[in-house]
Design an enzyme around this catalytic site. Structure first.
Site, short mmCIF file in Angstrom:
data_model
loop_
_atom_site.label_atom_id
_atom_site.label_comp_id
_atom_site.label_asym_id
_atom_site.label_seq_id
_atom_site.Cartn_x
_atom_site.Cartn_y
_atom_site.Cartn_z
N ASP A 271 0.85 -1.19 0.00
CA ASP A 271 0.00 0.00 0.00
C ASP A 271 0.88 1.24 0.00
OD1 ASP A 271 -2.33 1.81 0.86
OD2 ASP A 271 -3.27 -0.16 0.90
N HIS B 147 -3.60 5.98 3.81
CA HIS B 147 -4.39 4.85 3.31
C HIS B 147 -3.85 3.52 3.82
CE1 HIS B 147 -5.89 1.92 0.29
NE2 HIS B 147 -6.95 2.70 0.27
N SER C 124 -11.29 -0.83 -0.10
CA SER C 124 -9.99 -1.05 0.55
C SER C 124 -10.18 -1.52 1.98
CB SER C 124 -9.17 0.24 0.55
OG SER C 124 -8.76 0.60 -0.73
#
Length: 568
Positions: free
Chosen positions: A262, A300, A448
């Site tokens: 990620d 994120h 996600s």
């Protein structure tokens, strides 16, 4: 990561009919700019540029179109003209930085007009009157001038490089003879080179180095910052929704390693104390995969990691930074990271990312990991369509979509009968976060987040499976998931089964295992459908943590790897 070739048009069309274009578009442009400025009190510009570069007041388009210094930017398209292609375009390139550009009848749109919410590349120039004129706009779908190719056995990369005036950059999966090349001649069209490579008997396949990343769409940014209070992280509806308490009475994921590919992870976040194994930053090519700002993807990876840590509280996390601060990366980097994580002993790989192109290099790397018993979980995407996303749609990968608290499909979530396997909570999920206010907790929505719940559940189940194969893991969650058709009649058969971690774990923790529903068949691996190295696979690496993880360099005898992610 879409399958689009590079544009073949020249730049000569940028200067045609300037006087006529200016006369035709000036009145509506003035009106659009005035309206835009009234509605937007703050219009940030390219970082580091003077305030005089802002659009202020009336102006006239210059006849010196593009004669000044040209600049290029890559970012998220956040606003476009309400109709047609002439008017105001806004591109966001950083956490709080946007660029406001004007298009006219001569603006060049490569590959059609991009949609708001998509990643784009723009070329623009000053007009000398405070106006930034949009010269060219195209989807940000591939790395400029980069080719990825798999060579026939015994063919040297330098042979191909010399034949097509390419520069050999690095090797990936050297046993599969996959290499990244850079075009030496900027004036040559990349699709012409790829077409020639595809006809060459010394080349198995060749493709663009496609761009992809964290799923974009409505929930791309966080919607609530919770500060340092972890109450919402520990206790939230999603925990009960996946029946986690029942699962945790049997397993905690001890001994399982989950690789998180990620934007990196906040390495200093207190929630990860004692949980992180050595990882790697594939963007900066160093051993510190820190989740860095200040792009649109900042935080994120940290958010995703926190969900996995909460679901499988004794699992270990391997952070790998494969996306830049905007949440963007490319197939070569991602494929290499999958191989690297597999070699380091990852049991589960979480891919809260994806795009729309079926990349050969990515397919090969995924199969490499699957053949070694690694469970791969990937996001289905946030565009609210049934368009397949990769790697989620690859055979053997668990593709995940998102539902809300009532188990109804999230409005942004993608769907598909042939490639979505499971659904999990993905709306308003509270987890660990890092951003402008430091380390803490925040809520975010997206497939996600749903993907991370499934990866955490896979980490819980793995120690209890007698043979934790790809098929066994998929079937376990399928057969013990909750049917979503009654609550989602318009998406019947297209959301997979709702994750029930408790039921799945209890079924393998107790002797009596319910018979799987024979009418449900998740998409299982089909090795013959993908390019696969012809050599005999080596034994799977031991899941025991490696004291000194392999440095991503000198792959296949090549030079030090500097992986191809453009920092935005």
């Amino acid at each position: 990561m879409k399958f689009h070739q590079a544009d073949q048009q020249g730049h000569s069309g940028l200067k045609r009919n300037r006087a006529l274009a200016g006369a035709l578009v000036l009145p509506p442009l003035l009106l659009l700019v005035a309206l835009f400025l009234l509605l937007h009190t703050q219009i940030p510009i390219h970082a580091g540029q003077a305030a005089s570069h802002r659009l202020t007041g009336a102006y006239a388009l210059s006849d010196d179109r593009g004669e000044g210094d040209k600049e290029e930017i890559e970012g998220l398209l956040t606003a476009a003209p309400p109709s047609g292609t002439v008017g105001v375009w806004v591109i966001q390139t950083d956490y709080q930085v946007t660029h406001t550009l004007m298009s006219d009848l001569d603006t060049r749109f490569d590959k059609g007009v991009p949609l708001v919410g998509s990643w784009v590349e723009a070329e623009y120039a000053a007009q000398g009157d405070g106006v930034w004129l949009l010269l060219r706009l195209r989807p940000d779908e591939y790395e400029d001038g980069e080719v990825v190719a798999r060579l026939a056995s015994g063919v040297l990369p330098n042979t191909i490089a010399d034949r097509y005036q390419l520069i050999t950059q690095q090797a990936l999966l050297s046993s599969a003879d996959i290499y990244r090349f850079l075009m030496a001649d900027d004036d040559e069209e990349i699709d012409t080179v790829i077409a020639a490579l595809q006809q060459d008997p010394d080349v198995v396949w060749a493709e663009l180095n496609y761009v992809g990343g964290a799923p974009v769409g409505n929930p791309y940014k966080i919607w609530h910052w919770g500060g340092a209070d972890d109450t919402g992280y520990i206790n939230q509806a999603a925990i009960e929704q996946i029946n986690l308490a029942a699962a945790l009475t049997h397993t905690s994921g001890a001994g399982v390693q989950v690789a998180i590919l990620d934007t990196g992870v906040d390495l200093d976040h207190p929630a990860f104390a004692g949980r992180l194994l050595a990882g790697w930053d594939m963007v900066a090519d160093d051993p510190l995969p820190q989740d860095e700002g200040s792009g649109l993807g900042w935080g994120h990876g940290t958010h995703v990691a926190g969900i996995i840590a909460r679901v499988a509280p004794e699992s270990k996390l391997i952070p790998l930074r494969v996306l830049d601060a905007n949440g963007l990366g490319n197939t070569f980097t991602l494929a290499y990271a999958i191989e690297w994580a597999t070699e380091q002993g990852a049991d589960v790989i979480n891919l809260s990312l994806g795009a729309e192109a079926d990349s050969q290099v990515l397919r090969t790397a995924v199969q490499y990991a699957l053949d070694r018993g690694v469970t791969i979980v990937a996001a289905g995407g946030n565009r609210g369509t049934n368009q397949r996303q990769f790697p989620a749609a690859y055979p053997g990968v668990i593709g995940v979509t998102a539902v809300d608290e009532a188990n109804r499909k999230a409005d942004f979530a993608n769907y598909g009968a042939a490639w979505v396997d499971l659904a999990a909570p993905g709306v308003g999920i509270t987890s660990t976060f890092v951003g402008p206010d430091g380390s803490g907790y925040a809520s975010w929505s997206g497939t996600s987040m749903a993907t991370a719940f499934v990866s955490g559940a896979a980490a819980l189940a793995r120690p209890l499976l007698s043979a934790p194969s790809v098929t066994a893991t998929q079937q376990l969650f399928w057969s013990h998931g909750v049917d979503l058709d009654a609550l989602n009649p318009h998406y019947a058969g297209q959301l997979g089964r709702m994750l029930d971690a408790g039921a799945a774990v209890e079924s393998i923790a107790q002797p009596a295992t319910p018979t799987p529903d024979a009418t449900i068949t998740p998409h299982t691996p089909t090795p013959t459908a993908s390019p696969h190295p012809s050599h005999t696979p080596s034994p799977a690496p031991s899941p025991t943590p490696t004291a000194s993880p392999t440095t991503p360099g000198n792959a296949g005898g090549q030079s030090q790897l500097h992986l191809p992610v453009i920092l935005r």
